[in-house]
Structure formats: C-alpha cells, structure tokens
Write a protein that holds these residues in place. Sequence first.
Motif, mmCIF file in Angstrom:
data_model
loop_
_atom_site.group_PDB
_atom_site.id
_atom_site.type_symbol
_atom_site.label_atom_id
_atom_site.label_comp_id
_atom_site.label_asym_id
_atom_site.label_seq_id
_atom_site.Cartn_x
_atom_site.Cartn_y
_atom_site.Cartn_z
ATOM 1 N N THR A 2 1.096 -1.319 -0.008
ATOM 2 C CA THR A 2 0.126 0.138 0.065
ATOM 3 C C THR A 2 0.577 1.142 0.036
ATOM 4 O O THR A 2 2.030 1.596 0.320
ATOM 5 C CB THR A 2 -1.344 0.186 1.244
ATOM 6 O OG1 THR A 2 -1.358 -1.086 1.568
ATOM 7 C CG2 THR A 2 -1.838 0.653 0.979
ATOM 8 N N ASP A 3 0.481 2.201 -1.153
ATOM 9 C CA ASP A 3 1.454 3.570 -0.544
ATOM 10 C C ASP A 3 2.908 3.707 -0.872
ATOM 11 O O ASP A 3 3.709 4.342 -0.112
ATOM 12 C CB ASP A 3 1.068 3.953 0.404
ATOM 13 C CG ASP A 3 -0.617 4.665 -0.055
ATOM 14 O OD1 ASP A 3 -1.441 4.694 -0.833
ATOM 15 O OD2 ASP A 3 -1.140 5.030 1.078
ATOM 16 N N ARG A 8 4.799 0.865 -0.578
ATOM 17 C CA ARG A 8 5.649 0.301 0.907
ATOM 18 C C ARG A 8 5.335 -0.907 1.499
ATOM 19 O O ARG A 8 3.186 -1.429 1.105
ATOM 20 C CB ARG A 8 5.008 0.990 2.226
ATOM 21 C CG ARG A 8 5.260 2.089 2.775
ATOM 22 C CD ARG A 8 4.514 3.376 4.280
ATOM 23 N NE ARG A 8 5.581 4.030 3.806
ATOM 24 C CZ ARG A 8 6.453 3.793 4.590
ATOM 25 N NH1 ARG A 8 7.510 3.214 5.098
ATOM 26 N NH2 ARG A 8 7.242 5.302 4.407
ATOM 27 N N HIS A 51 3.219 -4.938 3.451
ATOM 28 C CA HIS A 51 3.365 -4.280 4.941
ATOM 29 C C HIS A 51 2.853 -6.119 4.592
ATOM 30 O O HIS A 51 2.395 -6.511 4.306
ATOM 31 C CB HIS A 51 2.279 -3.248 5.176
ATOM 32 C CG HIS A 51 1.939 -3.130 4.297
ATOM 33 N ND1 HIS A 51 0.349 -3.504 4.744
ATOM 34 C CD2 HIS A 51 0.961 -2.651 3.159
ATOM 35 C CE1 HIS A 51 -1.103 -3.485 3.867
ATOM 36 N NE2 HIS A 51 -0.642 -3.206 2.929
ATOM 37 N N PRO A 61 -1.289 -1.744 9.863
ATOM 38 C CA PRO A 61 -1.204 -0.966 8.960
ATOM 39 C C PRO A 61 -0.052 -0.822 7.798
ATOM 40 O O PRO A 61 1.289 -1.075 8.680
ATOM 41 C CB PRO A 61 -1.469 0.130 10.064
ATOM 42 C CG PRO A 61 -1.624 0.079 10.807
ATOM 43 C CD PRO A 61 -1.106 -1.414 11.346
ATOM 44 N N ALA A 62 0.029 -0.054 6.679
ATOM 45 C CA ALA A 62 0.902 0.342 5.807
ATOM 46 C C ALA A 62 2.105 1.298 6.826
ATOM 47 O O ALA A 62 2.849 1.059 6.160
ATOM 48 C CB ALA A 62 0.621 1.167 4.384
ATOM 49 N N GLU A 63 1.453 2.077 6.706
ATOM 50 C CA GLU A 63 2.811 3.231 7.449
ATOM 51 C C GLU A 63 3.289 2.249 7.950
ATOM 52 O O GLU A 63 4.474 2.653 8.283
ATOM 53 C CB GLU A 63 2.264 4.257 8.559
ATOM 54 C CG GLU A 63 1.141 4.353 9.000
ATOM 55 C CD GLU A 63 -0.367 4.426 9.284
ATOM 56 O OE1 GLU A 63 -0.774 3.544 8.112
ATOM 57 O OE2 GLU A 63 -0.526 4.417 9.579
ATOM 58 N N TYR A 64 3.390 1.150 9.074
ATOM 59 C CA TYR A 64 4.706 0.242 9.375
ATOM 60 C C TYR A 64 4.952 -0.510 8.713
ATOM 61 O O TYR A 64 6.081 -1.754 9.171
ATOM 62 C CB TYR A 64 3.818 -0.781 10.799
ATOM 63 C CG TYR A 64 3.387 -0.008 11.523
ATOM 64 C CD1 TYR A 64 3.918 1.414 11.813
ATOM 65 C CD2 TYR A 64 1.512 -0.542 11.736
ATOM 66 C CE1 TYR A 64 3.755 1.768 13.150
ATOM 67 C CE2 TYR A 64 1.102 -0.097 13.466
ATOM 68 C CZ TYR A 64 1.790 1.420 14.027
ATOM 69 O OH TYR A 64 0.766 2.200 14.790
ATOM 70 N N THR A 110 7.505 -1.122 5.273
ATOM 71 C CA THR A 110 8.620 -1.246 4.395
ATOM 72 C C THR A 110 8.767 -0.332 2.994
ATOM 73 O O THR A 110 8.075 -0.699 2.311
ATOM 74 C CB THR A 110 9.960 -2.219 4.227
ATOM 75 O OG1 THR A 110 9.701 -2.909 5.893
ATOM 76 C CG2 THR A 110 11.234 -1.861 4.003
ATOM 77 N N HIS A 111 9.333 0.652 2.813
ATOM 78 C CA HIS A 111 9.287 1.502 1.195
ATOM 79 C C HIS A 111 9.797 0.261 0.631
ATOM 80 O O HIS A 111 11.012 -0.206 0.331
ATOM 81 C CB HIS A 111 10.084 2.643 1.943
ATOM 82 C CG HIS A 111 9.450 3.185 0.143
ATOM 83 N ND1 HIS A 111 10.639 3.002 -1.143
ATOM 84 C CD2 HIS A 111 8.724 4.441 -0.391
ATOM 85 C CE1 HIS A 111 10.064 3.656 -1.904
ATOM 86 N NE2 HIS A 111 8.599 3.950 -1.652
#
Length: 745
Positions: A547-548, A550, A552, A557-560, A562-563
């Motif tokens: 997601t976005d 990343r 994951h 959630p996506a913010e956890y 890794t790019h």
Amino acid sequence: MSTTPASIIGTATPRIDGPLKTTGVAEYTADFHFERMVHAVPVIASIASGRITRLDTAAAEKMPGVLLVLHHGNIGPLYRTVPGDDNATNSEVRSAFEDEIVRHWGQYVAVAVAETLEQATAAAAAVNVEYEKQAANLRVSLDDFEGEPKTISGRGDFDEAFDSAPVKIDATYITPIETHNPIELHASVVVWEGEHVTMYETSQGVVNHRAVMAQVLGLPLENVRVVTRFLGSGFGGKLFPWPHAAMAAVAARKLDRPVKLSLTRRMMFSSVGYRPRTEQHIQLGATKEGKLLALRHHFVNVTSQLDDFEEGCGEATPYLYSVANLEVTGGMVRRHVGAPMYMRGPGAVPGLFALEAGMNELADELKMDPLQLRLINDAEKDESNKDIPFSSRHLKECYEVGAKKFGWEKRTAGIGSMRRDGKVLGWGLAGASWVALRLPCTASVEFCASGRLCVRCGTQDIGTGTYTIFAQVLHEKTGVPLDRIDVILGDSSLPNGPMSGGSMVTGSVLNAIAAGAENAIKRLQQVAAATPGSPYHEAKLETIGFTDGRVHKKDQPAEYGTHFGDILQMAKLNGVSAEGKTQPSWEDPKAKGFSLHSYGAQFVEVEWEPEIARLRVSRVVTVIDAGRIINPKAAANQISGAVVMGIGMGLLEETVYDQRTGQPINGSMADYLMATCADSPEIDVTFLNYPDPVMGEYGARGVGEIGLAGVAPAITAAVYHATGVRVRELPVRIEHLLQSKILEA
Ligand code: MOS
C-alpha cells in the motif's frame, strides 16, 4: 451521468511532461544534435507528371560545404515494404527515387547534404533538373469515377425501399483536400554505428516505423532503432514513414556522419499526405413520421497514381441508425497528387459530414426537430453486424444532455428567426461516432532501489497526455506519488506498444500497465519474502500487502511497512520489473461479441451578420460518450482542440492546387486557413463517463478524434438555420452566404 470516482483515475491531472515542454528541455526530433552532424535538404519536382530527362548536380557539388547529392542514379537499393504486412505499414508504395517518373508536384527528385543547413539549402536550389512533361490530371471534381464501387456494407433491399419511401433526400456532399498542419515539421535525424542505425523520427508509431525502415533499408529488424520522445502532434500525418526518412538514412550511411533532414512547411503540403477530397452521395428514405426506411451512402475519394488509399467514409454509416435497407459503397479516383494519409477521424469524419448533413436535411423536409429525428432512429444493436449488442452506447443521452446544456428547446425553426444583439443566430446539431478497439501491447513496470517507479512501453505521447495517464495508472495501482514515477515511451527498443492513432492508445495500453504493476508488486513481495534481514523474510506471500509504496504485513497498517526502495536495497537489487500484456479486443471472448464505438453530440451556434457577410461560430456544446475518462483535463483539451479543428473544416480549410503545375497554391501557414484562437468560441465539453465494460480494467475508450466528428455538419445546419443557404460543399464560403435572402438582422 455516472459520478466521479474518488481516485486519481478520473481526476483532472496536470501533464507530468508540462514542465519539460515549458522549459524547453523536452527534445523533439529536430532538437537532437550530434557531433559531426550534417544537414540534408530535398530537391522537389516542379511538375506534376512526366519524366526526369537530366539531373545535373555538378554545380551543386562544387558549392562550399556540400558533401553529397543523392538521386535516382546513386542512392543504391531501397526496397518496398511487403504488401499486406500490417506490422510494417508504409505511407507510399514507391520508395524514394525509385524511378525517374514524376507523379506529383513536390515529389523528391534529389537530396543535397552539406555541413550547414544554409549550404544544403543553397545546393538543393542549384541542382538542375530537366523534365519531359506529360499531361497531368489535376481535375478537382471526382465525377469521373468508373468501375464497380466496392461494397462496404449492405442489408435489405435499398432500391425498393427508397423508391416507395414517402419522404426522400437525395444529395451530394463534398469535402475538400485538407492538409495536416501539426506545429512540428516532419524530421529525421539519423545516426549509424556500423551496421546499426538509430533514427530520431517524428513518428506516431516507433515500432511500425522500425519495421518499415528495416525493410526499406534492407537491414535486420534488430539493427534499427527508432526514437520519438516528444511529438509536436501529427493528426495522422506522422502515422507511417515518408520517403525522407530513408533519404536521410542513406545519406548518413554514405557519409558516415549523422544527418538531419527537416521538411519545410511548404514541403509538408506536398509530400507527407493530406485528407483526400471526398464526393459523397447520400440517399435517405423515410416515413412521414420520420422513421428511416432506406439509407444509401456512396463515396469517392481522390488518391495518388500508385497508392490505393481508401478514405473509408462509410465507416459509421452502417451502425449509427436503425434502418432495414442500407447500402454503403466506395471507390477512388487517381490524380497527379501525392499519397493521401489518414487525418484525424479518417473516414468517419468526412463520412459523418455527409450522413449527418443528410439527416438534417431530412428533418427539415419532414418539418421535424433534427434532435427528434435522431432519437427515433437511434440503433439499439449493430444492425450491420448480425445485430450484436453495442458494448456501451449512450448516444441518446449525449443528445439529451447536450440539448439541455445548449438550451435547444428555445430554438425556433424558421430560417433567420432567431436574433441576438443585432445578429442572426443559427443553431444546428449533429451526431458523432468513432471506432474503439483494444490493440495488443506490452508494458514493463519496474520498482527501482532509488525509490522511483517506472513504466516502459514502445508507444508514444503525440502531445495528447499519454505520459500523464500512464503515471496516473501507476499511482492508482501502487500509491507511489506522481513525482517519483517515470514514464518512458517513444523508443522502438521498449516493449511493443501501439501506434498513437485511431484514439486507441488509452483503451489499449492502460490494461497492460495495470497488469504490469500488479505483476511487479508480486515480484517485489517475493523479493521481500526471500531476503534475509527483511521484516518479511520467510513470510507467506498471502500475508504480505502493498500500500502507498510500502510492503507491509496485511494485518498491520501500511505506515508500519517498508518502502519498496528499502526492500530492494536490502536485497542488493537495482530493481525488479514485470511485464503486463493487453489482449486485443478481437481475441477476447468477453469483447468479441460486441460492437465497440464512442459517440458524441455536437451543438453549434453561429452568428450571422448579413450586412457585412460575416459568419462566426459563437458557441459549441459537445457531449462525449468515450467510456471512462482517465484525465478529464487532458481529455477536455483533446475535445476542445478537435472542435476547433472542426470549425476549420467547416469554415476554412482547403488545399488548392494550381491546375497548371500541381503545386499547392496555399501551401503555407499564411495562405492555408486554419481556425485560430480568434475563430474559437466558448466550447462546453461534457463527458458522460460510463466505463465500457468490455474495454478492460478502466473501461476507457480514448478520445481525440471523436470530438471532430459531427462538428462540420452541425455548422452547416446552423448556417442553414441562420441564412437559408444549404452548403453541401465544405468549407462554407462567403460566396455561398451571399446567396442568403436574410439581408438584415
Ligand atoms: Mo489518427 S488520423 O489515427 O493519427
């Protein structure tokens, strides 16, 4: 109308290549420059028909800086392309300097090459050519067509139905030769390295261009590379190669130096195609209530001495209306002119001028609202093709929405009956249609360790917004921001992409890009799971999300996550890529049984000032049903531009040839009239935005040509409404309008 989705798909998006163009960084063909590059300037024939009897290059060759003069006697072998090879379509049958026969004014007879453009221009002028002239056939009228017309489509018994029809229209419509006038001149810049050649070309189709040049130059396909990074438009004139490209290639090879050959605007009027003149006979039979009983459309178009170019005016006629008895036929007539070429909406656009003008005359004959006539004769299935369903047809809604926006119900039918500010108003309408197809193609999507995402496809952006919509799709699929997305197009060494023609790139390539992005995400997830030290090492693939930008765990959630760039760096990979493919619509079982087209309705207002015989298009409302619109901003640009071109077609454009020499008399930007900003009215563009269920992932059919269809017949209907003058031959001229009986406002 369907609602706008909350996604970048369908959101007005500024062009990602806009800054490159406005800062001059974008490289168009003639911008390419190489060490030791020299310049080539063609010598063109000054007669329309005959033979070269003497070609004296001695004076030219002695001039300063002159390196070479190529002509029939020394160019060496150039080959024709294999007839019927759809993957290598050429513009002209004959190759450059193939024989010493001249078949049209402006035909290339030699090319001078020198250190500078000025030296080459002077040398070209110093080549002395003598001819044995023959009678040239330059007759404008095409009424000498002989032989059996080709049947394009037929059903029922036209003759019987027409004979017994209570209301009839029987009229001939004419569209003139129009010349493509893209801002960018045609050009070739050619660089050889041993047996390999790179050709920087003004091409709407680099993959086809490569295949043609390989055949013409007699090289293996893999030795030829064609590059078109940016195109200053083409309108069809740059679909297929023209002889100047091979001339530049041979010169560069003989001199072992890069060669640039850029045509002049005047040459563009004689050697790189035009929309051919058409003469079209329309016969309509209807009941007193306006139901169509019989429809016949016969067209003839002009072509050159050697090229069998069919304009295809009957393209939209067979399926647009419900009519039991129909006959569509066509033929061509040869003149001593260059080869015609497809020009924006080829076939259908001039064809719809005749058909829709005929329908407007029928409405007047019936004393019926032309809108009503369209609605009661709308086709619900493709009667020309075994009654198969249309994939997605909302033509009636185009008319209804357009009528509302335009205020059509306020129209009073009487000629000259509408006035505003001391001017006579005329209101007219017409329908539009254009074919849709999904062409086979491949796109490759790559995630890079640098954190950038890129897509590669051997199609091209001809100025229409292709770069931007491809980036939109990648953003939609991956969440990677647009400024980290690179779209790489316009190079025949990229995965095979389609020609930028027929408004087909959008509907075709987006599917391949979407599939490529999905496949690349899978590859990235596999890399994440296979890389020791990665947070996803040895995780089951079905537990890994994306997601976005990343990677994951799906339960986090996506913010956890890794790019993707970090994953690739952990894996010591520069990038991972995957291909996606588009299946052609004619091979897709889900698409095969459907008739695929786009539709539109054009509403035009003209202002007529009888005291000074001035006519202007003052307002246009256009409603387009072209499937889902990916970028409403770029798409509206396309439609507005097409409408402006339609005003040119209706009121201004016509290439006129000197009957003695065959030279275009108005072959310059000063003399050939095109619609300018001052001729452009307020244009209201509406998209219905119904995704086409058989076009694939996004349901887009593409725009570009559909906006031009129907404009000219809506203009002539408006002209009739304002002035009472029925113009059946484009463009509408002051001479026509002076016949108006409406003498004062
Ligand atoms: Mo268009 S005439 O197919 O470039």
